[in-house]
Design a protein around this motif. Structure first.
Motif, PDB file in Angstrom:
ATOM      1  N   THR A   1       0.845  -1.185   0.000  1.00 43.95           N
ATOM      2  CA  THR A   1       0.000   0.000   0.000  1.00 43.95           C
ATOM      3  C   THR A   1       0.880   1.235   0.000  1.00 43.95           C
ATOM      4  OG1 THR A   1      -0.103   0.126   2.408  1.00 43.95           O
ATOM      5  CG2 THR A   1      -1.900  -1.037   1.314  1.00 43.95           C
ATOM      6  N   ILE A   2       0.391   2.291  -0.559  1.00 43.41           N
ATOM      7  CA  ILE A   2       1.040   3.589  -0.452  1.00 43.41           C
ATOM      8  C   ILE A   2       0.515   4.216   0.830  1.00 43.41           C
ATOM      9  CG2 ILE A   2       1.171   5.890  -1.488  1.00 43.41           C
ATOM     10  CD1 ILE A   2       1.054   4.525  -4.225  1.00 43.41           C
ATOM     11  N   ALA A   3       1.378   4.933   1.550  1.00 45.85           N
ATOM     12  CA  ALA A   3       1.024   5.446   2.876  1.00 45.85           C
ATOM     13  C   ALA A   3      -0.313   6.194   2.869  1.00 45.85           C
ATOM     14  CB  ALA A   3       2.139   6.330   3.402  1.00 45.85           C
ATOM     15  N   GLU A   4      -0.494   7.091   1.951  1.00 48.20           N
ATOM     16  CA  GLU A   4      -1.740   7.844   1.893  1.00 48.20           C
ATOM     17  C   GLU A   4      -2.614   7.274   0.785  1.00 48.20           C
ATOM     18  OE1 GLU A   4      -3.286  10.374   3.628  1.00 48.20           O
ATOM     19  OE2 GLU A   4      -1.773   9.868   5.098  1.00 48.20           O
ATOM     20  N   ARG A   5      -3.190   6.136   0.996  1.00 41.90           N
ATOM     21  CA  ARG A   5      -4.037   5.482  -0.001  1.00 41.90           C
ATOM     22  C   ARG A   5      -5.330   6.269  -0.155  1.00 41.90           C
ATOM     23  NH1 ARG A   5      -4.898   1.506  -3.249  1.00 41.90           N
ATOM     24  NH2 ARG A   5      -6.819   0.317  -3.223  1.00 41.90           N
ATOM     25  N   SER A   6      -5.764   6.407  -1.363  1.00 37.73           N
ATOM     26  CA  SER A   6      -7.006   7.104  -1.662  1.00 37.73           C
ATOM     27  C   SER A   6      -8.013   6.084  -2.192  1.00 37.73           C
ATOM     28  CB  SER A   6      -6.732   8.171  -2.720  1.00 37.73           C
ATOM     29  OG  SER A   6      -7.919   8.793  -3.108  1.00 37.73           O
ATOM     30  N   TRP A   7      -9.230   6.150  -1.739  1.00 41.91           N
ATOM     31  CA  TRP A   7     -10.257   5.241  -2.220  1.00 41.91           C
ATOM     32  C   TRP A   7     -11.507   6.024  -2.551  1.00 41.91           C
ATOM     33  CZ3 TRP A   7     -14.635   4.128   0.954  1.00 41.91           C
ATOM     34  CH2 TRP A   7     -14.555   4.619   2.255  1.00 41.91           C
ATOM     35  N   LYS A   8     -12.432   5.380  -3.208  1.00 39.86           N
ATOM     36  CA  LYS A   8     -13.625   6.055  -3.701  1.00 39.86           C
ATOM     37  C   LYS A   8     -14.867   5.322  -3.213  1.00 39.86           C
ATOM     38  CE  LYS A   8     -14.278   8.155  -7.961  1.00 39.86           C
ATOM     39  NZ  LYS A   8     -14.224   8.114  -9.420  1.00 39.86           N
ATOM     40  N   PRO A   9     -15.551   5.867  -2.201  1.00 46.62           N
ATOM     41  CA  PRO A   9     -16.767   5.204  -1.720  1.00 46.62           C
ATOM     42  C   PRO A   9     -17.871   5.236  -2.780  1.00 46.62           C
ATOM     43  CG  PRO A   9     -16.340   7.221  -0.473  1.00 46.62           C
ATOM     44  CD  PRO A   9     -15.248   7.073  -1.469  1.00 46.62           C
TER      45      PRO A   9
ATOM     46  N   GLU B   1     -21.784   5.159   0.914  1.00 48.26           N
ATOM     47  CA  GLU B   1     -21.442   3.993   1.731  1.00 48.26           C
ATOM     48  C   GLU B   1     -20.012   4.175   2.220  1.00 48.26           C
ATOM     49  OE1 GLU B   1     -19.647   0.644   3.050  1.00 48.26           O
ATOM     50  OE2 GLU B   1     -19.258   1.022   0.943  1.00 48.26           O
ATOM     51  N   ILE B   2     -19.868   4.512   3.500  1.00 51.95           N
ATOM     52  CA  ILE B   2     -18.547   4.809   4.059  1.00 51.95           C
ATOM     53  C   ILE B   2     -18.363   4.115   5.413  1.00 51.95           C
ATOM     54  CG2 ILE B   2     -18.129   6.974   2.839  1.00 51.95           C
ATOM     55  CD1 ILE B   2     -19.214   8.455   5.261  1.00 51.95           C
ATOM     56  N   SER B   3     -18.718   2.856   5.474  1.00 50.83           N
ATOM     57  CA  SER B   3     -18.612   2.138   6.739  1.00 50.83           C
ATOM     58  C   SER B   3     -17.177   2.161   7.249  1.00 50.83           C
ATOM     59  CB  SER B   3     -19.091   0.697   6.574  1.00 50.83           C
ATOM     60  OG  SER B   3     -18.247   0.013   5.677  1.00 50.83           O
ATOM     61  N   GLY B   4     -17.040   2.193   8.545  1.00 51.59           N
ATOM     62  CA  GLY B   4     -15.723   2.196   9.171  1.00 51.59           C
ATOM     63  C   GLY B   4     -15.105   3.571   9.306  1.00 51.59           C
ATOM     64  N   VAL B   5     -15.752   4.607   8.805  1.00 50.30           N
ATOM     65  CA  VAL B   5     -15.249   5.975   8.937  1.00 50.30           C
ATOM     66  C   VAL B   5     -15.867   6.585  10.186  1.00 50.30           C
ATOM     67  CG1 VAL B   5     -15.157   8.271   7.880  1.00 50.30           C
ATOM     68  CG2 VAL B   5     -14.981   6.234   6.443  1.00 50.30           C
ATOM     69  N   ARG B   6     -15.008   7.096  11.054  1.00 49.54           N
ATOM     70  CA  ARG B   6     -15.527   7.776  12.249  1.00 49.54           C
ATOM     71  C   ARG B   6     -16.120   9.122  11.842  1.00 49.54           C
ATOM     72  NH1 ARG B   6     -10.990   8.326  16.494  1.00 49.54           N
ATOM     73  NH2 ARG B   6     -10.519   9.852  14.921  1.00 49.54           N
ATOM     74  N   LYS B   7     -17.185   9.506  12.500  1.00 50.84           N
ATOM     75  CA  LYS B   7     -17.851  10.768  12.180  1.00 50.84           C
ATOM     76  C   LYS B   7     -16.902  11.962  12.315  1.00 50.84           C
ATOM     77  CE  LYS B   7     -21.511  11.780  14.524  1.00 50.84           C
ATOM     78  NZ  LYS B   7     -22.874  11.974  15.014  1.00 50.84           N
ATOM     79  N   GLU B   8     -15.946  11.860  13.237  1.00 56.51           N
ATOM     80  CA  GLU B   8     -14.975  12.945  13.442  1.00 56.51           C
ATOM     81  C   GLU B   8     -14.029  13.082  12.248  1.00 56.51           C
ATOM     82  OE1 GLU B   8     -14.785  10.130  15.935  1.00 56.51           O
ATOM     83  OE2 GLU B   8     -16.670  11.058  16.516  1.00 56.51           O
ATOM     84  N   ASP B   9     -13.890  12.023  11.443  1.00 54.31           N
ATOM     85  CA  ASP B   9     -12.984  12.024  10.286  1.00 54.31           C
ATOM     86  C   ASP B   9     -13.729  12.276   8.978  1.00 54.31           C
ATOM     87  OD1 ASP B   9     -10.852  11.443  11.960  1.00 54.31           O
ATOM     88  OD2 ASP B   9     -11.090   9.282  11.722  1.00 54.31           O
ATOM     89  N   LEU B  10     -14.921  12.837   9.064  1.00 55.51           N
ATOM     90  CA  LEU B  10     -15.797  13.018   7.918  1.00 55.51           C
ATOM     91  C   LEU B  10     -16.192  14.482   7.798  1.00 55.51           C
ATOM     92  CD1 LEU B  10     -17.661  11.745   5.747  1.00 55.51           C
ATOM     93  CD2 LEU B  10     -19.318  11.396   7.584  1.00 55.51           C
ATOM     94  N   GLU B  11     -16.132  15.013   6.573  1.00 57.43           N
ATOM     95  CA  GLU B  11     -16.584  16.388   6.332  1.00 57.43           C
ATOM     96  C   GLU B  11     -17.378  16.447   5.040  1.00 57.43           C
ATOM     97  OE1 GLU B  11     -13.988  19.672   6.834  1.00 57.43           O
ATOM     98  OE2 GLU B  11     -12.928  18.735   8.502  1.00 57.43           O
ATOM     99  N   VAL B  12     -18.326  17.368   4.992  1.00 63.51           N
ATOM    100  CA  VAL B  12     -19.155  17.590   3.816  1.00 63.51           C
ATOM    101  C   VAL B  12     -19.094  19.082   3.505  1.00 63.51           C
ATOM    102  CG1 VAL B  12     -21.499  17.503   2.888  1.00 63.51           C
ATOM    103  CG2 VAL B  12     -20.710  15.702   4.442  1.00 63.51           C
ATOM    104  N   GLU B  13     -18.820  19.405   2.246  1.00 63.80           N
ATOM    105  CA  GLU B  13     -18.835  20.793   1.787  1.00 63.80           C
ATOM    106  C   GLU B  13     -19.866  20.919   0.674  1.00 63.80           C
ATOM    107  OE1 GLU B  13     -14.210  22.092   2.594  1.00 63.80           O
ATOM    108  OE2 GLU B  13     -14.942  22.007   0.547  1.00 63.80           O
TER     109      GLU B  13
ATOM    110  N   GLY C   1     -12.882  12.494   3.748  1.00 62.56           N
ATOM    111  CA  GLY C   1     -12.526  12.041   5.077  1.00 62.56           C
ATOM    112  C   GLY C   1     -11.453  10.977   5.014  1.00 62.56           C
ATOM    113  N   ILE C   2     -11.315  10.257   6.119  1.00 61.94           N
ATOM    114  CA  ILE C   2     -10.276   9.231   6.241  1.00 61.94           C
ATOM    115  C   ILE C   2     -10.859   8.013   6.940  1.00 61.94           C
ATOM    116  CG2 ILE C   2      -8.054   8.654   7.298  1.00 61.94           C
ATOM    117  CD1 ILE C   2      -7.369  11.634   7.170  1.00 61.94           C
ATOM    118  N   ARG C   3     -10.570   6.835   6.394  1.00 61.10           N
ATOM    119  CA  ARG C   3     -10.888   5.590   7.082  1.00 61.10           C
ATOM    120  C   ARG C   3      -9.561   5.032   7.571  1.00 61.10           C
ATOM    121  NH1 ARG C   3     -14.802   1.346   4.459  1.00 61.10           N
ATOM    122  NH2 ARG C   3     -13.301   1.366   2.778  1.00 61.10           N
ATOM    123  N   SER C   4      -9.415   4.940   8.898  1.00 58.81           N
ATOM    124  CA  SER C   4      -8.172   4.463   9.504  1.00 58.81           C
ATOM    125  C   SER C   4      -8.010   2.971   9.272  1.00 58.81           C
ATOM    126  CB  SER C   4      -8.165   4.742  11.004  1.00 58.81           C
ATOM    127  OG  SER C   4      -8.275   6.129  11.228  1.00 58.81           O
TER     128      SER C   4
END
Length: 148
Positions: free
Chosen positions: A35-43, A59-71, A81-84
């Protein structure tokens, strides 16, 4: 009550590279631990319209609400956001590693003008639902005429 952060903006820039994603997917098929350290994925996302609103479901299961933003702006919705990554087991030999981790971003063009004053977002059972009220441009208003 916890809230999902919603920001209003003028424009969005695309983050990430499709070429980087393709190369990484190729190497992942050879060795699932790569994996590349900063992997990018597409929900995966659904978007639909009703006469009153535009609804976006991601569909973004496993993402904490604190790591999620909507603009939101007048033309688009940006979900990011980020899924750890789950901790790896040291003495395990992975045969399959398909769950994607890291940062993600989706920018979705809106099919109708929306009222930025009437927007809501909720996150339940791994699904983010964003409801955007449509502007009623063709609505007829009666104006009382005053005078003598």
């Amino acid at each position: 009550m916890d809230y999902i952060k919603i920001r209003f903006g003028d424009g969005f820039t695309k983050v990430g590279s499709e070429i980087q994603q393709t190369i990484e997917d190729m190497f992942r098929s050879i060795n699932p631990i790569y994996t590349i350290a900063e992997r990018s994925w597409k929900p995966q996302v659904d978007m639909y319209e009703t006469p009153d609103e535009v609804v976006v479901v991601a569909e973004i299961s496993g993402v904490r609400k604190e790591d999620l933003e909507v603009e939101i702006n007048s033309r688009a919705v940006r979900i990011f956001g980020i899924r750890s990554e789950a901790p790896r087991i040291d003495n395990a030999r992975y045969r399959l590693a398909e769950i994607q981790y890291g940062s993600f971003e989706r920018i979705l063009g809106l099919p109708a003008q929306i009222d930025p004053e009437v927007v809501s977002a909720s996150y339940t059972d791994g699904f983010l639902t964003i409801r955007l009220a449509r502007l009623q441009l063709n609505k007829t208003y009666r104006i009382p005429v005053e005078g003598h």
